[in-house]
Design a protein around this motif. Structure first.
Motif, PDB file in Angstrom:
ATOM      1  N   THR A   1      49.184  37.408  38.707  1.00  0.00           N
ATOM      2  CA  THR A   1      49.674  37.674  40.063  1.00  0.00           C
ATOM      3  C   THR A   1      49.618  39.171  40.371  1.00  0.00           C
ATOM      4  N   ASP A   2      49.947  40.017  39.388  1.00  0.00           N
ATOM      5  CA  ASP A   2      49.832  41.460  39.603  1.00  0.00           C
ATOM      6  C   ASP A   2      48.367  41.850  39.814  1.00  0.00           C
ATOM      7  N   ILE A   3      47.482  41.259  39.030  1.00  0.00           N
ATOM      8  CA  ILE A   3      46.053  41.573  39.136  1.00  0.00           C
ATOM      9  C   ILE A   3      45.533  41.265  40.531  1.00  0.00           C
ATOM     10  N   MET A   4      45.916  40.108  41.063  1.00  0.00           N
ATOM     11  CA  MET A   4      45.406  39.703  42.369  1.00  0.00           C
ATOM     12  C   MET A   4      46.140  40.395  43.512  1.00  0.00           C
ATOM     13  N   ASN A   5      47.459  40.603  43.371  1.00  0.00           N
ATOM     14  CA  ASN A   5      48.198  41.314  44.422  1.00  0.00           C
ATOM     15  C   ASN A   5      47.668  42.725  44.624  1.00  0.00           C
ATOM     16  N   MET A   6      47.248  43.353  43.528  1.00  0.00           N
ATOM     17  CA  MET A   6      46.739  44.724  43.598  1.00  0.00           C
ATOM     18  C   MET A   6      45.233  44.778  43.858  1.00  0.00           C
ATOM     19  N   LYS A   7      44.591  43.602  43.994  1.00  0.00           N
ATOM     20  CA  LYS A   7      43.152  43.520  44.293  1.00  0.00           C
ATOM     21  C   LYS A   7      42.299  44.223  43.238  1.00  0.00           C
ATOM     22  N   PHE A   8      42.720  44.136  41.980  1.00  0.00           N
ATOM     23  CA  PHE A   8      41.980  44.791  40.911  1.00  0.00           C
ATOM     24  C   PHE A   8      40.545  44.270  40.738  1.00  0.00           C
ATOM     25  N   PRO A   9      40.255  42.976  41.009  1.00  0.00           N
ATOM     26  CA  PRO A   9      38.857  42.554  40.913  1.00  0.00           C
ATOM     27  C   PRO A   9      37.933  43.361  41.827  1.00  0.00           C
ATOM     28  N   ASP A  10      38.431  43.825  42.961  1.00  0.00           N
ATOM     29  CA  ASP A  10      37.616  44.659  43.853  1.00  0.00           C
ATOM     30  C   ASP A  10      37.272  45.991  43.207  1.00  0.00           C
ATOM     31  N   ALA A  11      38.051  46.375  42.187  1.00  0.00           N
ATOM     32  CA  ALA A  11      37.787  47.630  41.468  1.00  0.00           C
ATOM     33  C   ALA A  11      36.971  47.389  40.205  1.00  0.00           C
ATOM     34  N   GLY A  12      36.532  46.122  39.988  1.00  0.00           N
ATOM     35  CA  GLY A  12      35.673  45.824  38.848  1.00  0.00           C
ATOM     36  C   GLY A  12      36.311  45.043  37.726  1.00  0.00           C
ATOM     37  N   LEU A  13      37.595  44.680  37.861  1.00  0.00           N
ATOM     38  CA  LEU A  13      38.270  43.932  36.791  1.00  0.00           C
ATOM     39  C   LEU A  13      37.837  42.469  36.881  1.00  0.00           C
ATOM     40  N   GLN A  14      36.944  42.044  36.000  1.00  0.00           N
ATOM     41  CA  GLN A  14      36.338  40.721  36.115  1.00  0.00           C
ATOM     42  C   GLN A  14      36.536  39.821  34.899  1.00  0.00           C
ATOM     43  N   TYR A  15      37.201  40.322  33.854  1.00  0.00           N
ATOM     44  CA  TYR A  15      37.380  39.535  32.635  1.00  0.00           C
ATOM     45  C   TYR A  15      38.863  39.450  32.283  1.00  0.00           C
ATOM     46  N   VAL A  16      39.374  38.223  32.177  1.00  0.00           N
ATOM     47  CA  VAL A  16      40.765  38.003  31.789  1.00  0.00           C
ATOM     48  C   VAL A  16      40.809  37.041  30.618  1.00  0.00           C
ATOM     49  N   THR A  17      41.506  37.426  29.562  1.00  0.00           N
ATOM     50  CA  THR A  17      41.701  36.580  28.387  1.00  0.00           C
ATOM     51  C   THR A  17      43.151  36.121  28.346  1.00  0.00           C
ATOM     52  N   LEU A  18      43.369  34.825  28.424  1.00  0.00           N
ATOM     53  CA  LEU A  18      44.732  34.289  28.492  1.00  0.00           C
ATOM     54  C   LEU A  18      45.352  34.192  27.099  1.00  0.00           C
ATOM     55  N   ASP A  19      45.574  35.362  26.504  1.00  0.00           N
ATOM     56  CA  ASP A  19      46.174  35.382  25.168  1.00  0.00           C
ATOM     57  C   ASP A  19      47.697  35.310  25.241  1.00  0.00           C
ATOM     58  N   GLY A  20      48.295  35.578  26.417  1.00  0.00           N
ATOM     59  CA  GLY A  20      49.739  35.470  26.591  1.00  0.00           C
ATOM     60  C   GLY A  20      50.518  36.237  25.539  1.00  0.00           C
TER      61      GLY A  20
END
Length: 350
Positions: free
Chosen positions: A216-235
């Motif tokens: 939710t923080d990643i999307m609220n801050m629109k980080f994919p628009d800055a190039g953040l394209q890989y997320v590993t759900l290691d929790g």
């Protein structure tokens, strides 16, 4: 019509008693109205004002109107200019280093375990509350621990991360606190402290390659628009939110009003437990729709991450005052929670 009249009567009752408010609580969260902290505060305000029949008013200050850093905000709570403040463990660690226990990686397996461990009245939370009061000279109370954003996962701009080896060479944004930096080093990456407001530009310019955030923080801050394209759900860590209150203000209330406030924090906690679950559904969908790479580690891969991160627990015991005591309390609480949950499974599945 009856429902309308009932709602109107309740509103009139609260409005009528509001003129004779006995207490006003100033609550602040350094976030925005899309955040789980805000959701919790809205629930808290609604409950406390209604349950006190208007005797308690709650004023919300969202953002940096009253203070801007964890140290500044906690000083405000201690001095009484702020009544209620919420922070992550990273934002609080400079004042209460032992709260970093919440950031120790791969200790709690899932939401059921975390919510059981963090319930008020559990030995772990009781001990942390005592440590906060002792460390603050009885000026600050820890009222409850909720959630702000789900679970921390590793995300980056460069490649899919499936193993600790894939972290090698990545520059990972952390807060200034020591523990998250130790974790990043243990996994072979380079910790890079960056202020939160500068993170979007830091991704764009390559100052950092990744971070440890909830979706939710990643999307609220629109980080994919800055190039953040890989997320590993290691929790690797549950994103705990610590809710503090000025102790003198709390103890200065009569018992019935203190009970209302305590119950209000329970309502707040439950709201923040639930909010990330709901918000993350759309956030994950939006991330994938934007060509984001979402990877779920296998149990074996997650065990490899946990093994690589094990030295962080040793560091915590050796370098944080009270670290061994609070970590032992947490590990014991996790063991008890897992046993309780297993017993429920046995009853429900048979």
């Amino acid at each position: 019509m009856l429902k309308t009249l009932g709602a109107a009567a309740l509103a009139a009752l609260i409005a009528g008693s509001a003129a004779a408010q006995d207490y006003t609580l100033r609550a602040t969260a350094n976030s925005n109205e899309n955040d789980e902290d805000y959701d919790g505060l809205v629930v808290f305000k609604n409950y406390v004002e209604a349950a006190s029949n208007g005797a308690i008013a709650v004023e919300l200050f969202i953002g940096t109107q009253l203070c801007s850093t964890g140290a500044e905000c906690l000083e405000g709570v201690a001095e009484g200019s702020i009544d209620i403040y919420v922070s992550t463990s990273g934002g609080t660690a400079g004042i209460f280093p032992f709260v970093q226990v919440l950031d120790l990686p791969y200790v709690m397996a899932d939401d059921r375990v975390a919510e059981t461990v963090l319930a008020n009245g559990s030995p772990f939370i009781t001990q942390m509350q005592q440590m906060v009061r002792e460390s603050s000279g009885d000026a600050i109370r820890l009222m409850t621990v909720g959630n702000t954003g789900g679970w921390r996962n590793f995300a980056n701009t460069q490649r899919r991360v499936q193993s600790p080896e894939d972290m090698e060479g990545l520059k990972i944004r952390t807060v200034v606190a020591d523990l998250p930096q130790e974790l990043v080093r243990a996994l072979g990456a380079s910790p890079t402290p960056i202020p939160w407001p500068e993170l979007f530009t830091s991704f764009q310019t390559g100052v950092v390659d990744g971070s440890k955030n909830g979706i939710t923080d990643i999307m609220n801050m629109k980080f994919p628009d800055a190039g953040l394209q890989y997320v590993t759900l290691d929790g690797h860590a549950y994103m705990g939110a610590l809710w503090f209150m000025n102790n003198e203000v709390f103890t200065g209330m009569p018992e019935d009003m203190r009970k209302v406030v305590v119950d209000g924090f329970y309502q707040l906690q439950q709201a923040t437990f639930a909010s990330p679950k709901r918000k993350s559904i759309q956030a994950y969908e939006d991330f994938v729709a934007g060509n984001g790479d979402l990877y779920v580690p296998t149990p074996e891969e997650k065990a490899a991450f946990a093994e690589a991160a094990q030295p962080v627990q040793d560091w915590f015991r050796e370098n944080v005052e009270g670290g061994s005591d609070i970590l032992d309390a947490m590990l014991s609480a996790v063991e008890e929670a897992e046993a309780q949950i297993d017993a429920v499974y046995e009853a429900d599945l048979n």
